[in-house]
Scaffold this motif. Structure first.
Motif, PDB file in Angstrom:
ATOM      1  N   ALA A  53      19.219 -24.461 -15.966  1.00 55.76           N
ATOM      2  CA  ALA A  53      18.526 -25.276 -14.959  1.00 55.76           C
ATOM      3  C   ALA A  53      18.847 -24.780 -13.552  1.00 55.76           C
ATOM      4  O   ALA A  53      17.972 -24.761 -12.680  1.00 55.76           O
ATOM      5  N   ALA A  54      20.085 -24.369 -13.332  1.00 57.86           N
ATOM      6  CA  ALA A  54      20.467 -23.856 -12.014  1.00 57.86           C
ATOM      7  C   ALA A  54      19.763 -22.542 -11.703  1.00 57.86           C
ATOM      8  O   ALA A  54      19.495 -22.237 -10.534  1.00 57.86           O
ATOM      9  N   ILE A  55      19.445 -21.775 -12.728  1.00 58.00           N
ATOM     10  CA  ILE A  55      18.716 -20.527 -12.503  1.00 58.00           C
ATOM     11  C   ILE A  55      17.239 -20.801 -12.238  1.00 58.00           C
ATOM     12  O   ILE A  55      16.632 -20.192 -11.360  1.00 58.00           O
ATOM     13  N   PHE A  56      16.644 -21.726 -12.989  1.00 58.23           N
ATOM     14  CA  PHE A  56      15.201 -21.962 -12.877  1.00 58.23           C
ATOM     15  C   PHE A  56      14.814 -22.910 -11.749  1.00 58.23           C
ATOM     16  O   PHE A  56      13.643 -22.919 -11.326  1.00 58.23           O
ATOM     17  N   ASP A  57      15.727 -23.716 -11.244  1.00 59.43           N
ATOM     18  CA  ASP A  57      15.390 -24.663 -10.174  1.00 59.43           C
ATOM     19  C   ASP A  57      14.938 -23.976  -8.885  1.00 59.43           C
ATOM     20  O   ASP A  57      13.939 -24.403  -8.289  1.00 59.43           O
ATOM     21  N   PRO A  58      15.615 -22.933  -8.408  1.00 59.80           N
ATOM     22  CA  PRO A  58      15.087 -22.270  -7.198  1.00 59.80           C
ATOM     23  C   PRO A  58      13.713 -21.639  -7.410  1.00 59.80           C
ATOM     24  O   PRO A  58      12.894 -21.615  -6.501  1.00 59.80           O
ATOM     25  N   ILE A  59      13.468 -21.157  -8.619  1.00 60.93           N
ATOM     26  CA  ILE A  59      12.159 -20.581  -8.917  1.00 60.93           C
ATOM     27  C   ILE A  59      11.078 -21.656  -8.817  1.00 60.93           C
ATOM     28  O   ILE A  59      10.007 -21.429  -8.245  1.00 60.93           O
ATOM     29  N   SER A  60      11.358 -22.839  -9.356  1.00 58.79           N
ATOM     30  CA  SER A  60      10.373 -23.916  -9.275  1.00 58.79           C
ATOM     31  C   SER A  60      10.180 -24.386  -7.835  1.00 58.79           C
ATOM     32  O   SER A  60       9.062 -24.766  -7.452  1.00 58.79           O
ATOM     33  N   THR A  61      11.229 -24.332  -7.031  1.00 59.97           N
ATOM     34  CA  THR A  61      11.099 -24.709  -5.622  1.00 59.97           C
ATOM     35  C   THR A  61      10.208 -23.720  -4.885  1.00 59.97           C
ATOM     36  O   THR A  61       9.364 -24.116  -4.070  1.00 59.97           O
ATOM     37  N   VAL A  62      10.358 -22.433  -5.163  1.00 54.40           N
ATOM     38  CA  VAL A  62       9.508 -21.426  -4.525  1.00 54.40           C
ATOM     39  C   VAL A  62       8.055 -21.619  -4.947  1.00 54.40           C
ATOM     40  O   VAL A  62       7.140 -21.545  -4.119  1.00 54.40           O
ATOM     41  N   ILE A  63       7.816 -21.899  -6.215  1.00 59.82           N
ATOM     42  CA  ILE A  63       6.457 -22.148  -6.684  1.00 59.82           C
ATOM     43  C   ILE A  63       5.875 -23.384  -6.002  1.00 59.82           C
ATOM     44  O   ILE A  63       4.706 -23.410  -5.615  1.00 59.82           O
ATOM     45  N   LEU A  64       6.686 -24.416  -5.834  1.00 57.08           N
ATOM     46  CA  LEU A  64       6.239 -25.619  -5.132  1.00 57.08           C
ATOM     47  C   LEU A  64       5.894 -25.319  -3.674  1.00 57.08           C
ATOM     48  O   LEU A  64       4.875 -25.807  -3.162  1.00 57.08           O
ATOM     49  N   LEU A  65       6.698 -24.508  -3.007  1.00 57.31           N
ATOM     50  CA  LEU A  65       6.407 -24.137  -1.624  1.00 57.31           C
ATOM     51  C   LEU A  65       5.117 -23.328  -1.520  1.00 57.31           C
ATOM     52  O   LEU A  65       4.328 -23.519  -0.585  1.00 57.31           O
ATOM     53  N   ILE A  66       4.881 -22.427  -2.465  1.00 57.89           N
ATOM     54  CA  ILE A  66       3.642 -21.659  -2.458  1.00 57.89           C
ATOM     55  C   ILE A  66       2.447 -22.593  -2.633  1.00 57.89           C
ATOM     56  O   ILE A  66       1.431 -22.464  -1.944  1.00 57.89           O
ATOM     57  N   GLY A  67       2.565 -23.552  -3.536  1.00 64.35           N
ATOM     58  CA  GLY A  67       1.488 -24.518  -3.737  1.00 64.35           C
ATOM     59  C   GLY A  67       1.229 -25.363  -2.501  1.00 64.35           C
ATOM     60  O   GLY A  67       0.073 -25.639  -2.162  1.00 64.35           O
ATOM     61  N   ILE A  68       2.288 -25.762  -1.817  1.00 70.59           N
ATOM     62  CA  ILE A  68       2.122 -26.567  -0.601  1.00 70.59           C
ATOM     63  C   ILE A  68       1.426 -25.767   0.485  1.00 70.59           C
ATOM     64  O   ILE A  68       0.527 -26.281   1.168  1.00 70.59           O
ATOM     65  N   THR A  69       1.799 -24.498   0.661  1.00 67.87           N
ATOM     66  CA  THR A  69       1.155 -23.692   1.701  1.00 67.87           C
ATOM     67  C   THR A  69      -0.310 -23.441   1.371  1.00 67.87           C
ATOM     68  O   THR A  69      -1.163 -23.482   2.263  1.00 67.87           O
ATOM     69  N   LYS A  70      -0.632 -23.194   0.106  1.00 70.18           N
ATOM     70  CA  LYS A  70      -2.034 -22.995  -0.280  1.00 70.18           C
ATOM     71  C   LYS A  70      -2.847 -24.265  -0.068  1.00 70.18           C
ATOM     72  O   LYS A  70      -3.980 -24.224   0.418  1.00 70.18           O
ATOM     73  N   LEU A  71      -2.282 -25.400  -0.432  1.00 68.96           N
ATOM     74  CA  LEU A  71      -2.967 -26.674  -0.243  1.00 68.96           C
ATOM     75  C   LEU A  71      -3.196 -26.948   1.237  1.00 68.96           C
ATOM     76  O   LEU A  71      -4.269 -27.416   1.635  1.00 68.96           O
ATOM     77  N   ASP A  72      -2.230 -26.619   2.068  1.00 68.98           N
ATOM     78  CA  ASP A  72      -2.358 -26.807   3.508  1.00 68.98           C
ATOM     79  C   ASP A  72      -3.452 -25.899   4.074  1.00 68.98           C
ATOM     80  O   ASP A  72      -4.239 -26.327   4.922  1.00 68.98           O
TER      81      ASP A  72
END
Length: 89
Positions: A53-72
């Motif tokens: 989970a500690a390895i995959f959590d930053p990856i999911s955060t980056v994916i979330l940030l990419i989604g937020i910027t695209k939505l914006d």
């Protein structure tokens, strides 16, 4: 006890995600939620799952940030098109 602290951090993070209106603030609260989640897993002594989970959590955060910027970007483009159409009419 680390379990209670982790549970409190998860609750604070989830309430923050629901209550805060800005997407960047939601990402910060999502990081808080992830930290509490990893703490709860580690307190239950599932250290291999906590490590994954500690390895995959930053990856999911980056994916979330990419989604937020695209939505914006999409929202700004639609707003600009609506303004242009409003001025042409």
């Amino acid at each position: 006890n680390i379990t209670y602290v982790s549970a409190a951090v998860v609750i604070i993070g989830s309430v923050g995600i629901i209550a805060l209106p800005k997407p960047i603030d939601k990402v910060i609260m999502f990081g808080l939620l992830q930290g509490g989640f990893i703490g709860m897993i580690a307190a239950a002594r599932y250290l291999d799952v906590a490590m994954a989970a500690a390895i995959f959590d930053p990856i999911s955060t980056v994916i979330l940030l990419i989604g937020i910027t695209k939505l914006d970007e999409i929202r700004k483009k639609k707003q600009k098109q609506a303004q242009e159409e409003g001025f042409l009419v």
